[in-house]
Design a protein around this motif. Structure first.
Motif, PDB file in Angstrom:
ATOM      1  N   ILE A 112       0.862  -1.186   0.000  1.00  0.00           N
ATOM      2  CA  ILE A 112       0.000   0.000   0.000  1.00  0.00           C
ATOM      3  C   ILE A 112       0.898   1.235   0.000  1.00  0.00           C
ATOM      4  N   MET A 113       0.758   2.073  -1.033  1.00  0.00           N
ATOM      5  CA  MET A 113       1.607   3.262  -1.148  1.00  0.00           C
ATOM      6  C   MET A 113       0.949   4.508  -0.550  1.00  0.00           C
ATOM      7  N   ALA A 114      -0.359   4.660  -0.778  1.00  0.00           N
ATOM      8  CA  ALA A 114      -1.048   5.864  -0.311  1.00  0.00           C
ATOM      9  C   ALA A 114      -2.550   5.609  -0.321  1.00  0.00           C
ATOM     10  N   VAL A 115      -3.266   6.378   0.498  1.00  0.00           N
ATOM     11  CA  VAL A 115      -4.732   6.316   0.492  1.00  0.00           C
ATOM     12  C   VAL A 115      -5.233   7.734   0.285  1.00  0.00           C
ATOM     13  N   THR A 116      -5.920   7.970  -0.828  1.00  0.00           N
ATOM     14  CA  THR A 116      -6.418   9.306  -1.137  1.00  0.00           C
ATOM     15  C   THR A 116      -7.922   9.249  -1.346  1.00  0.00           C
ATOM     16  N   ARG A 117      -8.514  10.435  -1.541  1.00  0.00           N
ATOM     17  CA  ARG A 117      -9.965  10.526  -1.705  1.00  0.00           C
ATOM     18  C   ARG A 117     -10.310  11.519  -2.800  1.00  0.00           C
ATOM     19  N   ARG A 118     -11.316  11.222  -3.600  1.00  0.00           N
ATOM     20  CA  ARG A 118     -11.905  12.196  -4.523  1.00  0.00           C
ATOM     21  C   ARG A 118     -13.404  12.020  -4.413  1.00  0.00           C
ATOM     22  N   LEU A 127      -9.238   5.969  -2.894  1.00  0.00           N
ATOM     23  CA  LEU A 127      -8.271   5.400  -3.826  1.00  0.00           C
ATOM     24  C   LEU A 127      -7.086   4.869  -3.029  1.00  0.00           C
ATOM     25  N   VAL A 128      -6.862   3.574  -3.126  1.00  0.00           N
ATOM     26  CA  VAL A 128      -5.734   2.950  -2.439  1.00  0.00           C
ATOM     27  C   VAL A 128      -4.690   2.624  -3.500  1.00  0.00           C
ATOM     28  N   GLU A 129      -3.603   3.389  -3.490  1.00  0.00           N
ATOM     29  CA  GLU A 129      -2.558   3.194  -4.502  1.00  0.00           C
ATOM     30  C   GLU A 129      -1.621   2.077  -4.101  1.00  0.00           C
TER      31      GLU A 129
END
Length: 289
Positions: free
Chosen positions: A50-56, A61-63
DNA sequence: CACTTGACCTGTCCGC
DNA sequence: TGCGGACAGGTCAAGT
């Protein structure tokens, strides 16, 4: 369930809890909740980190290190709950979690990490989903192509909000606010709360709003979303954060699910009605058509 | 085209 | 207590 503040709360929790972990195994019982091929799962999900967890908007979005991403929509009743490795699988659960041992009846997807910890995707109503896609293709999804601006972004001015809302000038302001192509992240709770804050009746036609009303609404939306994020979101039903705990915004709500109680501004009894096909809470004195 | 309604699901609550 | 219907924080597809 979750609107922008709830999804943002889950994002922040996951960012702290799962970034850096490596996926060991994946389990799911309902294909619509996890519509991905076994080949893609084996190649791009298993062993990925898991590299990053973002939101839109309301989407997480789990990269992944595989250059794929998990795109997650919780819809009405989705939950993402993390359980550490010291929790025996299926047995006990943390005393401060408000949901019981996992997996349970509503568990649709289970992600097991190499360190023994687990992320559960629970979804009572099965509307939510987790899709595995190449990261570069995520923004090509139809939803992201049409979704409106983030209401807490620094360039989200009241004039921009007005321009977006006027795309739906012949409908009521509540339907326009719920339309994700107009503004991202506002749902039924924050539409009602924001309209109360701006003293606008939800059935008011967008074309009838004055500039001063657009300004008030803009200020109200931002203040309420920020307050709710600060309080960890709203938990009137199934919502919990990544640690299985509830948010406290409902304690601060002015009208949502407060029918029969006095308006905090004028004391008139709050009523529940129906606008844009959704349950809608208003103060009949502060908010007039 | 703009706008509204039904469908997707399970669970709970309310009236008879 | 049982049963039917309405409703629940979202979004699409299909209807008008």
């Amino acid at each position: 369930m979750p609107e922008l503040p709830e999804v943002e709360t889950v994002r922040a929790g996951l960012s702290r809890l799962i970034v850096g972990k490596q996926i060991a195994a994946v389990d799911f019982d309902w294909p619509k909740s996890f519509p991905n091929t076994k080949a893609d799962v084996d190649t791009f999900l298993i062993s990925a980190k898991i590299m990053a967890v973002t939101r839109r908007a309301k989407v997480l979005l789990v990269e992944l290190s595989s250059e794929y991403s998990l795109v997650i929509h919780l819809k009405m009743t989705g939950q993402l709950v993390f359980r550490g490795k010291n929790i025996e699988f299926g047995a006990g659960h943390p005393s401060d979690s408000l949901i019981g041992p996992l997996p349970d009846k509503s568990t649709r997807v289970t992600l097991q990490f190499t360190d023994g910890s687990t992320l559960f995707f629970n979804d009572q109503r099965k509307f939510g989903w987790i899709r595995l896609l190449p990261t570069v293709e995520v923004l090509n999804l139809a939803f992201f192509q049409k979704v409106g601006p983030e209401p807490l972004a620094s360039d989200f001015t009241w004039q921009l909000m007005k321009d977006r809302l006027l795309r739906r000038k012949n409908t009521n302001i509540k339907a326009a606010l719920l339309d994700q192509s107009v503004v991202a992240g506002v749902g039924n709770i924050y539409a009602d709360e924001s309209l109360w804050g701006a003293r606008i009746h939800p059935a008011t036609m967008v074309r009838d709003l004055s500039d001063s009303k657009f300004k008030e609404l803009h200020k109200s939306i931002q203040a309420i979303l920020r307050l709710s994020i600060e309080k960890g979101g709203s938990s009137s039903h199934t919502y919990v954060n990544a640690e299985g705990k509830k948010g406290s915004y409902m304690n601060f709500a002015s009208v949502f699910r407060r029918e029969g109680e006095p308006c905090p501004r004028c004391g008139m009894t709050i009523i529940k009605t129906r606008v844009a096909g959704r349950g809608t809470h208003i103060c009949p004195s502060c908010q007039r058509v």
